[in-house]
Write an enzyme that holds these catalytic residues in place. Structure first.
Site, PDB file in Angstrom:
ATOM      1  N   ARG A  98       0.814  -1.210   0.000  1.00  0.00           N
ATOM      2  CA  ARG A  98       0.000   0.000   0.000  1.00  0.00           C
ATOM      3  C   ARG A  98       0.850   1.263   0.000  1.00  0.00           C
ATOM      4  O   ARG A  98       0.534   2.238  -0.705  1.00  0.00           O
ATOM      5  CB  ARG A  98      -0.946  -0.011   1.206  1.00  0.00           C
ATOM      6  CG  ARG A  98      -1.792   1.247   1.387  1.00  0.00           C
ATOM      7  CD  ARG A  98      -2.388   1.776   0.108  1.00  0.00           C
ATOM      8  NE  ARG A  98      -3.117   0.786  -0.660  1.00  0.00           N
ATOM      9  CZ  ARG A  98      -3.447   0.909  -1.934  1.00  0.00           C
ATOM     10  NH1 ARG A  98      -3.072   1.980  -2.610  1.00  0.00           N
ATOM     11  NH2 ARG A  98      -4.119  -0.023  -2.548  1.00  0.00           N
ATOM     12  N   LYS A 133       2.298  25.135  -3.648  1.00  0.00           N
ATOM     13  CA  LYS A 133       1.066  24.499  -3.154  1.00  0.00           C
ATOM     14  C   LYS A 133       1.212  22.985  -3.232  1.00  0.00           C
ATOM     15  O   LYS A 133       0.566  22.301  -4.034  1.00  0.00           O
ATOM     16  CB  LYS A 133      -0.137  24.983  -3.965  1.00  0.00           C
ATOM     17  CG  LYS A 133      -0.398  26.476  -3.791  1.00  0.00           C
ATOM     18  CD  LYS A 133      -1.535  26.956  -4.663  1.00  0.00           C
ATOM     19  CE  LYS A 133      -1.751  28.454  -4.513  1.00  0.00           C
ATOM     20  NZ  LYS A 133      -2.827  28.961  -5.410  1.00  0.00           N
ATOM     21  N   LYS A 165       4.532  38.975  -3.102  1.00  0.00           N
ATOM     22  CA  LYS A 165       3.170  38.695  -3.528  1.00  0.00           C
ATOM     23  C   LYS A 165       2.222  39.793  -3.046  1.00  0.00           C
ATOM     24  O   LYS A 165       2.658  40.790  -2.456  1.00  0.00           O
ATOM     25  CB  LYS A 165       2.757  37.308  -3.032  1.00  0.00           C
ATOM     26  CG  LYS A 165       3.612  36.193  -3.640  1.00  0.00           C
ATOM     27  CD  LYS A 165       3.284  34.836  -3.062  1.00  0.00           C
ATOM     28  CE  LYS A 165       1.930  34.327  -3.503  1.00  0.00           C
ATOM     29  NZ  LYS A 165       1.901  34.052  -4.971  1.00  0.00           N
ATOM     30  N   GLU A 199       4.598  39.871  -7.859  1.00  0.00           N
ATOM     31  CA  GLU A 199       3.250  39.557  -8.345  1.00  0.00           C
ATOM     32  C   GLU A 199       2.424  40.832  -8.419  1.00  0.00           C
ATOM     33  O   GLU A 199       2.415  41.629  -7.478  1.00  0.00           O
ATOM     34  CB  GLU A 199       2.591  38.563  -7.384  1.00  0.00           C
ATOM     35  CG  GLU A 199       1.144  38.242  -7.704  1.00  0.00           C
ATOM     36  CD  GLU A 199       0.499  37.411  -6.606  1.00  0.00           C
ATOM     37  OE1 GLU A 199       0.657  36.189  -6.624  1.00  0.00           O
ATOM     38  OE2 GLU A 199      -0.148  38.009  -5.707  1.00  0.00           O
ATOM     39  N   ASP A 220      -1.110  38.036 -12.180  1.00  0.00           N
ATOM     40  CA  ASP A 220      -1.985  37.129 -11.446  1.00  0.00           C
ATOM     41  C   ASP A 220      -3.452  37.380 -11.753  1.00  0.00           C
ATOM     42  O   ASP A 220      -3.957  38.500 -11.584  1.00  0.00           O
ATOM     43  CB  ASP A 220      -1.734  37.289  -9.935  1.00  0.00           C
ATOM     44  CG  ASP A 220      -2.464  36.244  -9.118  1.00  0.00           C
ATOM     45  OD1 ASP A 220      -2.403  35.050  -9.479  1.00  0.00           O
ATOM     46  OD2 ASP A 220      -3.104  36.612  -8.116  1.00  0.00           O
TER      47      ASP A 220
END
Length: 285
Positions: A98, A133, A165, A199, A220
């Site tokens: 597994r 992410k 950002k 960004e 963005d």
């Protein structure tokens, strides 16, 4: 990026989680002398990633287990293809099954999705890149899978590159500070080999960012029209990255706007594990 030491450490943690006091089912049902041959077979088409990770699950469970990889990471395959064979103690094979499958199914899912994005922008010269992410603790694994699918890796961590950002810019604005001067000041504080990315989410933010000397400008959540306008405004003064709302249905259109890189968190955070199966044959030694 994905070293043997990193693979072994992470896979061993997964094995310990799955069988902290042994595999009581195999120990109760399977004779100690039984051996097994198992075949890793594709149940759908895809791109392989994580072959060495799959093998590590069996090797770390029992060093005497032999794993032969029939395909290399990055190879395409069709449903029904044999990707690897495993031979050894039946108890060991069943105990590692597994964990080996969990890794190779997820990583192959990432590689397969990445390849679909890369194929979709074929001929444009645009790079498909991942983001941060990723699953906590599995970044190196998932980034490896993106590369196996033909994609490019973004900065690996917060330590690798300066990337301002929207929230960074919000803090600067709230304090009445100039983005242009902030970028210039940041350049003085970092090594000369490190790049700066900023960004933006509006066209009017681009010129102040370029004036500061940013190496990369991320557009963005821009519309296609806004992307074309942004590319024309930047005019080669910085690398242009597009991000936000990138799907297989839209990525070709985004690439056609003239951007250099398209980044998508979906490559790692929304991927479906590929359907791979391990068919085990058990026999007495």
């Amino acid at each position: 990026m994905l070293t043997t030491a990193h693979i072994d450490r992470t896979v061993q943690t997964a094995l310990d989680e799955d069988a902290p006091s042994g595999d009581v089912t195999s120990e109760a049902f399977i004779p100690e002398t039984a051996t097994a041959r198992a075949v890793l077979r594709a149940r759908e088409a895809g791109v392989l990633a994580g072959g060495e990770v799959f093998a590590a699950a069996f090797r770390l469970t029992d060093a005497a287990t032999a794993v032969h990889l029939e395909r290399a990471d990055g190879d395409r395959f069709e449903a029904g293809d044999v990707l690897a064979t495993v031979t050894g103690s039946a108890r060991a094979v069943l105990r590692a099954e597994r964990i080996g499958l969990n890794f190779v199914q997820r990583l192959s899912g990432i590689a397969t999705l990445t390849r679909a994005f890369v194929d979709a922008v074929g001929g444009t010269g645009v790079r498909i890149a991942d983001t941060r992410k990723t699953t906590p603790g599995l970044r190196a694994f998932e980034r490896h899978a993106v590369a196996a699918g033909g994609g490019s890796n973004h900065r690996f961590s917060l330590s690798d590159a300066v990337m301002a950002k929207d929230n960074h810019l919000a803090v600067l604005t709230a304090r009445g500070l100039s983005v242009t001067e902030a970028i210039r000041a940041a350049r003085e504080r970092i090594p000369h080999t490190m790049r700066i990315e900023v960004e933006v989410d509006r066209i009017d933010q681009i010129e102040p960012v370029l004036a500061g000397g940013a190496d990369i400008v991320m557009l963005d959540n821009f519309t296609l029209e806004q992307l074309r306008e942004g590319v024309a405004l930047i005019a080669g003064r910085a690398v242009v990255e597009a991000s936000g709302n990138v799907t297989l249905a839209t990525v070709r259109q985004i690439a056609a706007t003239g951007v250099d890189v398209i980044s998508s968190g979906a490559l790692t955070h929304s991927v479906r594990s590929l359907d791979l199966g391990l068919d085990v044959e058990v026999a007495e030694a």
